[in-house]
Structures are given as C-alpha cells and as structure tokens.
Scaffold this motif. Structure first.
Motif, mmCIF file in Angstrom:
data_model
loop_
_atom_site.group_PDB
_atom_site.id
_atom_site.type_symbol
_atom_site.label_atom_id
_atom_site.label_comp_id
_atom_site.label_asym_id
_atom_site.label_seq_id
_atom_site.Cartn_x
_atom_site.Cartn_y
_atom_site.Cartn_z
ATOM 1 N N LYS A 8 1.059 -1.359 -0.170
ATOM 2 C CA LYS A 8 -0.039 -0.159 -0.030
ATOM 3 C C LYS A 8 0.887 1.294 0.104
ATOM 4 O O LYS A 8 1.940 1.301 0.726
ATOM 5 C CB LYS A 8 -0.959 -0.071 1.339
ATOM 6 C CG LYS A 8 -1.818 1.186 1.376
ATOM 7 C CD LYS A 8 -2.711 0.995 2.536
ATOM 8 C CE LYS A 8 -3.555 2.052 2.732
ATOM 9 N NZ LYS A 8 -4.491 2.162 3.863
ATOM 10 N N THR A 98 -12.196 -1.909 0.556
ATOM 11 C CA THR A 98 -10.896 -2.029 -0.101
ATOM 12 C C THR A 98 -10.504 -3.757 -0.010
ATOM 13 O O THR A 98 -9.917 -4.321 -0.807
ATOM 14 C CB THR A 98 -9.716 -1.456 0.811
ATOM 15 O OG1 THR A 98 -10.065 -0.041 0.723
ATOM 16 C CG2 THR A 98 -8.280 -1.776 0.535
ATOM 17 N N SER A 120 -1.394 -0.831 8.328
ATOM 18 C CA SER A 120 -0.776 0.363 7.676
ATOM 19 C C SER A 120 -0.700 1.672 8.498
ATOM 20 O O SER A 120 -1.224 1.811 9.417
ATOM 21 C CB SER A 120 -1.716 0.578 6.412
ATOM 22 O OG SER A 120 -3.056 0.833 6.819
ATOM 23 N N GLN A 126 -5.512 -2.558 10.790
ATOM 24 C CA GLN A 126 -4.976 -4.039 11.321
ATOM 25 C C GLN A 126 -6.012 -5.070 10.896
ATOM 26 O O GLN A 126 -6.158 -5.902 11.441
ATOM 27 C CB GLN A 126 -4.678 -4.283 12.741
ATOM 28 C CG GLN A 126 -3.091 -4.424 12.991
ATOM 29 C CD GLN A 126 -2.921 -4.307 14.413
ATOM 30 O OE1 GLN A 126 -3.461 -5.109 15.399
ATOM 31 N NE2 GLN A 126 -2.151 -3.522 14.863
HETATM 32 N N1 LIG Z 1 -4.991 -0.287 -0.761
HETATM 33 C C1 LIG Z 1 -4.086 -1.439 -0.532
HETATM 34 N N2 LIG Z 1 -3.448 -2.160 -1.590
HETATM 35 C C2 LIG Z 1 -2.579 -3.009 -1.043
HETATM 36 N N3 LIG Z 1 -2.443 -3.668 0.045
HETATM 37 C C3 LIG Z 1 -2.996 -3.009 1.078
HETATM 38 C C4 LIG Z 1 -4.022 -2.084 0.774
HETATM 39 N N4 LIG Z 1 -4.832 -1.784 2.036
HETATM 40 C C5 LIG Z 1 -4.188 -2.468 3.136
HETATM 41 N N5 LIG Z 1 -3.325 -3.365 2.467
HETATM 42 C C6 LIG Z 1 -2.444 -4.525 3.047
HETATM 43 O O1 LIG Z 1 -3.038 -4.711 4.266
HETATM 44 C C7 LIG Z 1 -1.796 -4.369 5.591
HETATM 45 C C8 LIG Z 1 -2.640 -4.033 6.580
HETATM 46 O O2 LIG Z 1 -3.322 -2.637 6.488
HETATM 47 P P1 LIG Z 1 -4.499 -2.152 7.471
HETATM 48 O O3 LIG Z 1 -5.373 -3.187 7.905
HETATM 49 O O4 LIG Z 1 -5.107 -0.995 6.572
HETATM 50 O O5 LIG Z 1 -3.809 -1.672 8.596
HETATM 51 C C9 LIG Z 1 -0.984 -3.433 4.815
HETATM 52 O O6 LIG Z 1 0.081 -3.455 5.531
HETATM 53 C C10 LIG Z 1 -0.921 -3.932 3.386
HETATM 54 O O7 LIG Z 1 -0.247 -5.067 3.135
#
Ligand SMILES: Nc1ncnc2c1ncn2[C@@H]1O[C@H](COP(=O)(O)O)[C@@H](O)[C@H]1O
Ligand SMILES: Cc1cc2nc3c(=O)[nH]c(=O)nc-3n(C[C@H](O)[C@H](O)[C@H](O)COP(=O)(O)OP(=O)(O)OC[C@H]3O[C@@H](n4cnc5c(N)ncnc54)[C@H](O)[C@@H]3O)c2cc1C
Lengths: 259, 318
Positions: A8, A98, A120, A126
């Motif tokens: 991301k 997403t 992220s 998470q």
């Molecule tokens: N838009 C995106 N594109 C690709 N990978 C994503 C995206 N959003 C989240 N991820 C993956 O999901 C992980 C956890 O994200 P999050 O749940 O948003 O904290 C990130 O470290 C990325 O590896």
C-alpha cells in the motif's frame, strides 16, 4: 510457491499528515507518499521464501495512479511482476470495500500464499488481512514475527501481550508480518534497472466485476462527520539540572499527586 | 432497552481493564451484555466483576474450539449472536485480537467498522485520534450497527452494579472457522508490573539508555511509581528492551495519566504512541530535543544522574 505481496502506498509517517478539507479523506495529494513501512518486510519475507522454495512473487496494490511509483520501488527489491487496481471510483474507500477489491484481485492471481504488512501507518486498522481471509475462505496467520514454510504447512510465531502464540495452517493462506520478522534489503542498481521492464498489469473495477457504488465514498460503510486538528500540546516548565534535577522532577510529580 | 454486546477480554481469571471501560461506555447506548469466550466455567468466574460494571447479561461461549483456533470461531459465534438479539451496538477492545474479530464480523455482516475509538456518544458517533494523534475525527458507521473497537485507557471505568444472568451460547462452527490452529501459547514474562496499554503511569527509555543493563534505571522509577515500562524503537531495535514494550507508530499506543520519557528525543513516530497522555515528563541532555515541546515538565540533564536522584527522592518521601 506463488506469492502475492500486498503493498500500500501511504503518506510518510514522518511528515505532516492530514485529511483533505473537502471530503475528509486522507490527503494524498500534498503528502510525501511512500511504501507502507510494514509492507517492505512483507516483500522481504516473500523474496526469502521464493529463494528457498521457488515460485513467483507478485506485488498487488489497490490505489491511485501515483501508487505506480511505489510499485516500481517494490519491484526493484526483486518481485517478478505487479498488479495495480486503479479506478477513480475507489477514492475514499473504507476497509470493507478495500478488502473486497483486494480479495477479487487475489482471486484472479490464485496464489498459494498472500503476505501483507500487519498494519498500515495511515489507517492503522490492522483488519485487511483477516477481512481478505474471511472473504476468500482461506486461513489467516497474522502478526507474524517468524514464519516457517514446510511444504504446504505454514507456522507462525505471533507476539501477544503476555508472550507469543504459535499458530499453524495449510496453504492457501494470508500471513501478515511485523517489522521484527526480517531486515528488508535495499534495491540494488541492477534491481532498479530491472524493475523498469517488469510487467505491471493495470485493472479497473469493471475488470474485477465490482460496481463503482460498492466502493469509494458513495459505497463506504462508515463516514467521517467532523475533523479537526488537535490543539498542539504546549511545552511546560523546563529546568536545567544543577545537581537537583531529580528532586525538582519529584517536586513536580508530587504537585500533580503522582507521588 | 436494546442490548449492547461487549466482547470481554480477560486474562488470569479477571476481565482486563479495557473490558470495564467498554461496559461503562456501553451503558450510554443500551443495556450491556457481556460476551465471554473461553473454556467451560470462564463466564461464571468473571460474572461478579462484569456485573459490578453493569453487565445485565452474560453470553457464555465456552468451548475448546474457541481458544484452539485463531479468531475466526469467535467472529462466527458473534455474528450468530448479533442475528439473534439485534443489539444496538457491538463493542470490542482495540487490541490485535479485538480488531481481528471485528474485521471478520464486519465482512460477515457487511457492516461498517470503526477502530481505535477513544469515545462513543449515545447516537453511535465515535471519536478517533488519527495521524499520530494530531487530528481528531468524529465518525459514524453508515451501514449496519455501530461496530466499534475502543482503545484501552480511553474511558474511566465506573461501577454500576447489576446481577448478570449467564446464558450459554450455541456454538455452530464450520470447517472454515478451523483453518488456523493455535498449537502453543507461551507466557514469556508476566511480572508484577501493570500492562503497558492499561497502566496509569508509563516510564519509557530510549537510545539514551545506552544498554539493556541500564534499563534498570527506568525500571526502578517505574516500580516506585507503580507504572509500566516502555521503550522507543531505537531502544527495542538496539536490543535494550523486548519489542512488545515499544511505544509509538509501530508499537503500542498508550494514554496514561503520566508518561515519563527518559533519553528519548521525541520523533514524530514516537509521539504517535504517547501524545494523548495526560501529563508528560521528559529527561534529556539535549535542550533542543523535540520531546520538550510536549512535556509538561522537562529536565535538561544526564539521565544517569537525574533519574536515580528522583528515585531516591521518592523513596525518601514514602
Ligand atoms: N489499498 C491497499 N493495497 C494493497 N495492500 C493493502 C491496501 N490496504 C491495505 N493493504 C495491506 O494490508 C495491510 C494491513 O493494512 P490495514 O488493515 O489497513 O492496517 C497493509 O500492510 C498492506 O499490506
Ligand atoms: C515508519 C516508522 C515507524 C516508526 N515507529 C516508531 C515507533 O513505534 N516508536 C518509536 O519510538 N520510534 C519509531 N520510529 C523511529 C523514530 O523515527 C525514531 O528514530 C526513534 O523514536 C528514536 O528513538 P530515541 O528517541 O530513543 O532515539 P534518539 O532519537 O537517538 O534519541 C535519543 C535521545 O537520548 C538523549 N540522551 C542520550 N544520552 C543521554 C543521557 N545520558 N541523558 C539524557 N539524555 C540522553 C539524546 O539527547 C537524544 O535526544 C519509526 C520510524 C519510522 C520510519
């Protein structure tokens, strides 16, 4: 073993970040945008597994046009190719949407293993790895500080408040990693040159069979109704130690009833 | 009054503090109903404490499968329960596991999700501190019911005694819930110190500590103040202190009454994890260290002189 790494692009956590004034989404226009830090560890882990077990590594990003820069950067570390889902309708998507798009894209690649960062730095939700696993009906082993691949069996150590857990599952699976798992490599000059020629497949929502109103601001399942800067903290008293700094500190703590 | 489901986090036979915070918050939205996952007998052993903080009901989801597999079974049980009781809201702790359960539940119900919430109003409007705490947003779930995870140490738990009735929950799992097996749970160290995210006092050390051995200086002050010990990333990366104690962007977010930063410069990523603390104190030999910009009280000096002297002074006063 074929691996998809989720990458991301996020605003640099070391710089000033904010929400855009008009639609209260993350301001990506004015920010210095970089690869989400945890995802570099995900890329490294994928490359290590590839080195040991063979197969192909594909970078997958859902994000605006400018995320293409981060994809090239990711490819310069060593993955073979990339998939970039880019569509104006994605602007302002919630985590739920997403994850739907990511799951659809992963479905097309049908890898043995998906590796992502544990979180992220912009959203810090998470949740994406478990959401994807739930949608695809595959195993999730999240928060890994260690990953062992033995044939089709994955074993992960994950940190808990009290210590750690050891969890195991068979492929296909999603694994998310923390920065304790490895030390990401720096792209070599050769890697940077090679990345320019690596294939990047660009897909729209229509290509994935997802309607525009299922994602973006219009399809979001939550909304920011108000946003404001927190008033910056004011520094208070600062004293220079002249042999009694510790005593002064305790006097302060006592005045605040901590002692 | 509609029920508000509160997912109970517990350890060593007691609900964690964040659970009591959740029960307190739930009372704004309806009647708190605690959901307990665990081995048989767990709900009964927690019921007195849960009742003290307002749980009118306890749903006991007690089966070895709930602890033998990672997260998924809990989300499945919770989704079924939501279908049965049509709650006004579902509240969970904003811990790794709490967020993971919430994420799966959101997909199952196609329901919006708000994480890392620090306050929740009666109409379901949540307050979140984002971007290292620099921006405050108010958000709402616009599809489905308020599904919210609460950051520990955001609410002061207030008792409201009730006598909960314990109801066993039917547990119907599928093979998809049993894909990830927990083969071992290792307790590394469970000292006498409070847990980092729940502690009302946190004393953290940074690169300035210089070595793992020197962390004794920080531990001594933490113990005298009844606090937890934290560390900057520079300190955990250098191996001065175990990684799970890292505070900041990529570590824990803490919000104690008192945060003491020792030998920490105050980088933006460190601030991300501690700047909502009530009172901040810093000790640093560099008068220009950015940590002083947010410290209510700062001492410019050598930590190896200042901190031991402070410890000695506290001992004298005790
Ligand atoms: N838009 C995106 N594109 C690709 N990978 C994503 C995206 N959003 C989240 N991820 C993956 O999901 C992980 C956890 O994200 P999050 O749940 O948003 O904290 C990130 O470290 C990325 O590896
Ligand atoms: C994506 C990303 C995520 C990050 N996440 C985190 C995170 O979660 N947590 C985190 O903490 N950092 C994080 N960082 C790192 C962060 O940018 C800083 O590098 C880190 O916080 C610095 O730690 P420090 O203050 O201990 O070290 P330094 O910045 O090296 O500061 C040490 C301080 O100690 C003082 N000092 C030295 N000796 C003494 C002495 N004897 N007496 C008194 N003072 C002394 C010095 O004056 C100095 O100010 C992250 C960085 C990135 C890029």
């Amino acid at each position: 073993m074929n691996i998809v790494v989720l990458v991301k692009q996020v605003p640099d956590s070391g710089s000033e970040r904010g929400l855009s004034a008009d639609d209260k989404t993350v301001d990506r226009g004015s920010a210095n945008n970089v690869i989400n830090e945890m995802d570099e560890y995900a890329i490294e882990e994928a490359l290590k597994i590839q080195e040991a077990h063979g197969g192909e590594v594909t970078v997958l990003t859902v994000g605006p046009q400018q995320a293409a820069e981060s994809i090239r950067k990711a490819l310069s570390m060593g993955p073979d190719k990339a998939m970039h889902v880019v569509d104006d309708a994605l602007h302002g998507s919630c985590a739920l949407a997403t994850s739907k798009v990511l799951a659809a894209a992963i479905g097309r690649l049908s890898p043995d293993l998906v590796i992502s960062g544990a979180e992220s730095t912009d959203g810090r939700v998470q949740v994406i790895p478990h959401m994807i696993a739930e949608r695809l009906g595959i195993a999730a082993l999240t928060g890994a500080r260690k990953l062992v691949v033995d044939g089709a069996t994955l074993t992960v150590e994950r940190q808990t408040d009290e210590g750690y857990e050891v969890v195991t599952a068979a492929t296909p699976a999603v694994v998310s990693v923390w920065d304790t798992i490895n030390e990401p490599r720096y792209p070599s000059f050769k890697g940077i040159m090679a990345a320019k020629k690596k294939p990047v497949e660009t897909l729209s929502l229509a290509d994935l069979g997802i309607a525009a109103d299922e994602v973006g601001l219009s399809g979001a399942s939550s909304a920011v109704v108000e946003a404001g800067k927190r008033p910056p903290r004011q520094g208070g008293t600062k004293v220079t130690d002249e042999g009694d700094g510790g005593v002064k500190l305790v006097e302060f703590l006592a005045s605040e009833k901590f002692v | 009054m509609a029920e508000v489901l509160v997912v109970v986090e517990h350890s060593a036979g007691a609900p964690k503090k964040v659970t009591l915070e959740l029960l307190t918050l739930a009372r704004n939205l309806g009647e708190p109903a605690a959901v307990v996952f665990g081995d048989p007998g767990t709900a009964e052993s927690l019921s007195a404490k849960l009742g003290e903080y307002g749980a009118a009901k306890i749903y006991a989801a007690e089966h070895a499968d709930l602890t033998g597999y990672l997260v998924a079974p809990k989300a499945t049980v919770l989704a079924a329960l939501v279908g049965q009781v049509s709650p006004a809201a579902v509240l969970l702790p904003s811990t790794q596991e709490g967020k993971e359960i919430a994420g799966r539940l959101a997909v199952k119900l196609d329901n919006g999700l708000l994480t890392d919430v620090v306050d929740l109003a009666a109409d379901g409007t949540a307050t979140q501190a984002v971007f290292a705490g620099s921006t405050i947003v108010k958000s709402q779930v616009t599809r489905g019911l308020p599904l919210v995870t609460l950051r520990p140490n955001s609410v002061t738990p207030a008792p409201a005694p009730a006598t909960p009735e314990v109801t066993a929950v039917e547990i119907a799992l599928t093979d998809k819930d049993k894909l990830t097996t927990v083969v071992d749970r290792v307790v590394e160290q469970k000292g006498s110190r409070p847990e980092l995210t729940e502690a009302s006092v946190v004393v953290s050390g940074g690169r300035g500590m210089g070595s793992a051995d020197n962390f004794k200086v920080v531990e001594e002050l933490a113990d005298l103040l009844g606090g937890a010990v934290g560390a900057s990333r520079a300190a955990t990366d250098s191996g001065f202190y175990p990684h799970q104690f890292q505070v900041g962007q990529t570590g824990k977010t803490v919000s104690p009454q008192l945060y003491v930063a020792v030998g920490i410069s105050g980088a933006i990523q460190h601030r991300a994890g501690m700047q909502t603390s009530k009172t901040i104190v810093a000790v640093n030999k560099d008068p220009e260290a950015p940590i002083f910009e947010l410290a209510d009280f700062g001492v410019v000096g050598d930590l190896f002189k200042v901190v031991p002297q402070a410890a000695e002074e506290i001992r004298k006063r005790k």
